[in-house]
Design a protein around this motif. Structure first.
Motif, PDB file in Angstrom:
ATOM      1  N   LEU A  64      -7.864   4.648  -0.027  1.00  0.00           N
ATOM      2  CA  LEU A  64      -8.192   5.557  -0.179  1.00  0.00           C
ATOM      3  C   LEU A  64      -6.892   7.159   0.620  1.00  0.00           C
ATOM      4  O   LEU A  64      -7.135   6.809   1.597  1.00  0.00           O
ATOM      5  CB  LEU A  64     -10.050   5.832   0.283  1.00  0.00           C
ATOM      6  CG  LEU A  64     -10.355   7.048   0.385  1.00  0.00           C
ATOM      7  CD1 LEU A  64     -10.620   7.785  -1.582  1.00  0.00           C
ATOM      8  CD2 LEU A  64     -11.859   7.421   0.864  1.00  0.00           C
ATOM      9  N   GLN A  65      -6.923   8.234  -0.388  1.00  0.00           N
ATOM     10  CA  GLN A  65      -6.089   9.145   0.089  1.00  0.00           C
ATOM     11  C   GLN A  65      -7.222  10.459  -0.102  1.00  0.00           C
ATOM     12  O   GLN A  65      -7.359  10.316  -1.281  1.00  0.00           O
ATOM     13  CB  GLN A  65      -5.248   9.080  -0.505  1.00  0.00           C
ATOM     14  CG  GLN A  65      -4.426   7.707  -0.023  1.00  0.00           C
ATOM     15  CD  GLN A  65      -2.438   8.546  -0.162  1.00  0.00           C
ATOM     16  OE1 GLN A  65      -2.350   8.467  -0.208  1.00  0.00           O
ATOM     17  NE2 GLN A  65      -1.775   6.761  -1.239  1.00  0.00           N
TER      18      GLN A  65
ATOM     19  N   ALA B 239       0.731  -0.835   0.191  1.00  0.00           N
ATOM     20  CA  ALA B 239       0.556   0.306   0.230  1.00  0.00           C
ATOM     21  C   ALA B 239       1.262   1.018  -0.061  1.00  0.00           C
ATOM     22  O   ALA B 239       0.213   2.268   0.631  1.00  0.00           O
ATOM     23  CB  ALA B 239      -1.007   0.148   0.936  1.00  0.00           C
ATOM     24  N   TYR B 240       2.157   0.996  -0.845  1.00  0.00           N
ATOM     25  CA  TYR B 240       2.417   2.633  -0.666  1.00  0.00           C
ATOM     26  C   TYR B 240       3.545   2.813   1.145  1.00  0.00           C
ATOM     27  O   TYR B 240       3.668   4.168   1.441  1.00  0.00           O
ATOM     28  CB  TYR B 240       2.722   3.263  -1.585  1.00  0.00           C
ATOM     29  CG  TYR B 240       2.674   2.839  -3.115  1.00  0.00           C
ATOM     30  CD1 TYR B 240       3.263   3.264  -3.632  1.00  0.00           C
ATOM     31  CD2 TYR B 240       1.909   2.129  -3.917  1.00  0.00           C
ATOM     32  CE1 TYR B 240       3.351   2.579  -5.313  1.00  0.00           C
ATOM     33  CE2 TYR B 240       1.632   1.658  -5.305  1.00  0.00           C
ATOM     34  CZ  TYR B 240       3.210   1.564  -5.953  1.00  0.00           C
ATOM     35  OH  TYR B 240       3.223   1.226  -7.621  1.00  0.00           O
ATOM     36  N   PRO B 241       3.560   2.146   1.466  1.00  0.00           N
ATOM     37  CA  PRO B 241       4.707   2.341   3.133  1.00  0.00           C
ATOM     38  C   PRO B 241       5.251   3.632   3.024  1.00  0.00           C
ATOM     39  O   PRO B 241       6.769   3.035   1.895  1.00  0.00           O
ATOM     40  CB  PRO B 241       4.633   0.737   3.019  1.00  0.00           C
ATOM     41  CG  PRO B 241       5.215  -0.113   2.481  1.00  0.00           C
ATOM     42  CD  PRO B 241       4.357   0.824   0.961  1.00  0.00           C
TER      43      PRO B 241
ATOM     44  N   PHE C  74      -7.188   5.441   4.226  1.00  0.00           N
ATOM     45  CA  PHE C  74      -7.040   4.377   4.604  1.00  0.00           C
ATOM     46  C   PHE C  74      -6.643   3.600   3.580  1.00  0.00           C
ATOM     47  O   PHE C  74      -6.768   3.694   2.186  1.00  0.00           O
ATOM     48  CB  PHE C  74      -9.040   4.553   4.224  1.00  0.00           C
ATOM     49  CG  PHE C  74      -9.254   5.568   4.903  1.00  0.00           C
ATOM     50  CD1 PHE C  74      -9.887   5.358   6.672  1.00  0.00           C
ATOM     51  CD2 PHE C  74      -9.479   6.865   4.430  1.00  0.00           C
ATOM     52  CE1 PHE C  74     -10.288   6.721   7.056  1.00  0.00           C
ATOM     53  CE2 PHE C  74     -10.036   8.097   4.639  1.00  0.00           C
ATOM     54  CZ  PHE C  74     -10.554   7.895   6.606  1.00  0.00           C
ATOM     55  N   ALA C  75      -6.958   2.313   4.520  1.00  0.00           N
ATOM     56  CA  ALA C  75      -5.959   0.647   3.371  1.00  0.00           C
ATOM     57  C   ALA C  75      -7.129  -0.134   3.640  1.00  0.00           C
ATOM     58  O   ALA C  75      -6.738  -0.668   5.166  1.00  0.00           O
ATOM     59  CB  ALA C  75      -4.362   0.688   3.482  1.00  0.00           C
TER      60      ALA C  75
ATOM     61  N   SER D 205      -5.300   2.455   9.051  1.00  0.00           N
ATOM     62  CA  SER D 205      -6.092   4.303   8.935  1.00  0.00           C
ATOM     63  C   SER D 205      -5.154   5.194   9.660  1.00  0.00           C
ATOM     64  O   SER D 205      -4.648   5.023  10.625  1.00  0.00           O
ATOM     65  CB  SER D 205      -6.850   4.455   9.631  1.00  0.00           C
ATOM     66  OG  SER D 205      -8.138   3.952   9.622  1.00  0.00           O
ATOM     67  N   GLU D 206      -5.014   6.420   8.954  1.00  0.00           N
ATOM     68  CA  GLU D 206      -3.550   7.281   9.361  1.00  0.00           C
ATOM     69  C   GLU D 206      -4.521   8.573   9.224  1.00  0.00           C
ATOM     70  O   GLU D 206      -5.047   8.630   7.878  1.00  0.00           O
ATOM     71  CB  GLU D 206      -2.386   6.994   8.502  1.00  0.00           C
ATOM     72  CG  GLU D 206      -2.146   7.265   7.741  1.00  0.00           C
ATOM     73  CD  GLU D 206      -0.711   7.212   7.182  1.00  0.00           C
ATOM     74  OE1 GLU D 206       0.347   6.457   7.120  1.00  0.00           O
ATOM     75  OE2 GLU D 206      -0.207   8.164   5.940  1.00  0.00           O
ATOM     76  N   ALA D 207      -3.643   9.981   9.548  1.00  0.00           N
ATOM     77  CA  ALA D 207      -4.481  10.797   9.543  1.00  0.00           C
ATOM     78  C   ALA D 207      -3.058  12.015   9.861  1.00  0.00           C
ATOM     79  O   ALA D 207      -2.516  11.556  10.863  1.00  0.00           O
ATOM     80  CB  ALA D 207      -5.339  11.562  10.483  1.00  0.00           C
TER      81      ALA D 207
END
Length: 427
Positions: free
Chosen positions: A335-336, A297-299, A360-361, A384-386
């Motif tokens: 989703l970005q 997921a492109y970390p 979100f992934a 999830s990250e913000a």
């Protein structure tokens, strides 16, 4: 960087000094328009990653890069331009990795079948590395930046020797296509074994057919001088289908992949510096697919103990709190969401811009036991990250902060936090 910028400025100054004065008062507008068009075309080529010369456009992507496997990677690439021929073209590059002490290269060429539909037939031979789990669309317009932040920390690559033939074709003004047939020998550079039908594969051969479609229904076209300029509209859509064939040209596996992406951008002012952008990406792989051709997921986070040890450079569309090689999937969606606030007008040369970000992934994997020698998780609980970015604080540099929450929140608070530089520059 400063050397290149100074060089470009020097060239522009020469152009300005050598531009001919109009012989008639009525010619003034025409001359100004031509000069403006030449400069615009020059900077567009630079923005696309090429430094134009008379017959060959130098490919700036290969001048300098760095990653954990190759260390410093440097070389030279280029392509012929229309001054040499508008019916035939050649392209290629040669690079050298100072850590793995290996040359990589590619050579290719093509010939135009139809000018009206921009139809080209291309041939290529490539001996290079590719990041495991990465997925690229054939029809993507060239994206170029002077600095590729994710590349710095990538350590899991596979080596491939690929021979391919492809067909580029513009089906309609808004629909682009590219079809490719390829044959590859793939060798992971790390300890990995793929088990299929009680057979262990440490390297493998692939025969693949791919078709990629890029649909831009809201693009607009404007004629400037004698050149037609295409302006990107939103939303746009990309679909790519891939089929790998067993026992065709020595291929080892049958598998199918479908990849999809859509991008939407909503401007909130006429200047275009206050907008919201959403990117939805998804993919699915069915059949016997090795890890090299599955999905991450492109970390963009390195596995170090403290926040300061993990301090690096934020990517453009990457998960900043997700560790490299932490997750792989054979079906996934991300989703970005990014909201760009209007730049803060502190001073003429100091106008930082804040960006609010949510990512979100979701993903999963069948037959995970086939992949031996590596350990990873899946995204079935939802990732999830913000975060936020404050860009262009000084000389294009800024700061980024992100926090990991939800199903993959880690016990230690510091392990969920990513603080990084950002780098944004536009020509």
């Amino acid at each position: 960087m400063q050397k290149y910028c100074a060089y470009l400025f020097f060239i522009i100054c020469i152009w300005s000094a050598q531009s001919q004065a109009p012989t008639k008062p009525g010619d003034t507008l025409s001359v100004v328009e031509q000069d403006s068009l030449k400069k615009s075309k020059f900077f567009k080529q630079i923005g696309n990653g090429f430094f134009p010369t008379k017959y060959i456009d130098i490919d700036l992507r290969y001048l300098f890069k760095f990653n954990q496997y190759e260390g410093v990677r440097t070389g030279l690439g280029g392509r012929t331009n229309n001054n040499l021929s508008d019916r035939y073209r050649m392209n290629g590059y040669v690079v050298y990795g100072f850590k793995d002490h290996t040359f990589k290269y590619s050579i290719g060429g093509g010939f135009r079948v139809s000018k009206a539909s921009e139809t080209w037939v291309n041939l290529s031979y490539t001996d290079d590395l590719q990041e495991t789990g990465s997925s690229n669309f054939l029809t993507d317009k060239r994206f170029f930046s002077f600095f590729e932040p994710r590349l710095l920390n990538i350590n899991r690559f596979h080596h491939h020797i690929t021979k391919s033939v492809s067909l580029e074709h513009r089906i309609t003004p808004y629909l682009l296509s590219e079809t490719q047939l390829s044959r590859s020998n793939v060798t992971p550079t790390y300890n990995y074994t793929f088990f299929v039908d009680d057979t262990a594969f440490n390297e493998f051969r692939m025969s693949r057919a791919q078709i990629s479609l890029q649909w831009n229904p809201f693009n607009t076209f404007e004629t400037i001088g004698d050149v037609e300029v295409e302006k990107e509209g939103f939303p746009n859509f990309t679909l790519q289908l891939s089929q790998s064939f067993k026992d065709v040209l020595g291929g080892d596996f049958n598998f199918f992949k479908a990849d999809f992406r859509t991008i939407y951008k909503l401007n909130h002012n006429a200047l275009g510096n206050n907008f919201t952008e959403a990117t939805l990406t998804s993919g699915i792989a069915t059949g016997k697919t090795p890890l090299t051709h599955l999905y991450h997921a492109y970390p963009n986070n390195i596995d170090k103990q403290t926040i300061l040890q993990r301090f690096s450079v934020a990517g453009i569309n990457s998960f900043e709190t997700m560790y490299f090689n932490e997750f792989f999937s054979d079906r996934f969606a991300t989703l970005q969401l990014k909201h760009y606030l209007k730049p803060f007008n502190i001073a003429k040369r100091l106008q930082p811009q804040m960006v609010l970000i949510s990512r979100f992934a979701l993903g999963n994997m069948h037959d995970i036991e086939r992949h031996q020698g590596v350990s990873f998780g899946t995204l079935n609980k939802g990732y999830s990250e913000a975060g936020l970015e404050l860009n262009k604080i000084l000389f294009g540099f800024g700061l980024s902060f992100a926090y990991r929450y939800g199903g993959y929140h880690l016990p230690e608070f510091a392990d969920n936090v990513a603080a990084k530089f950002t780098f944004n520059i536009s020509l």
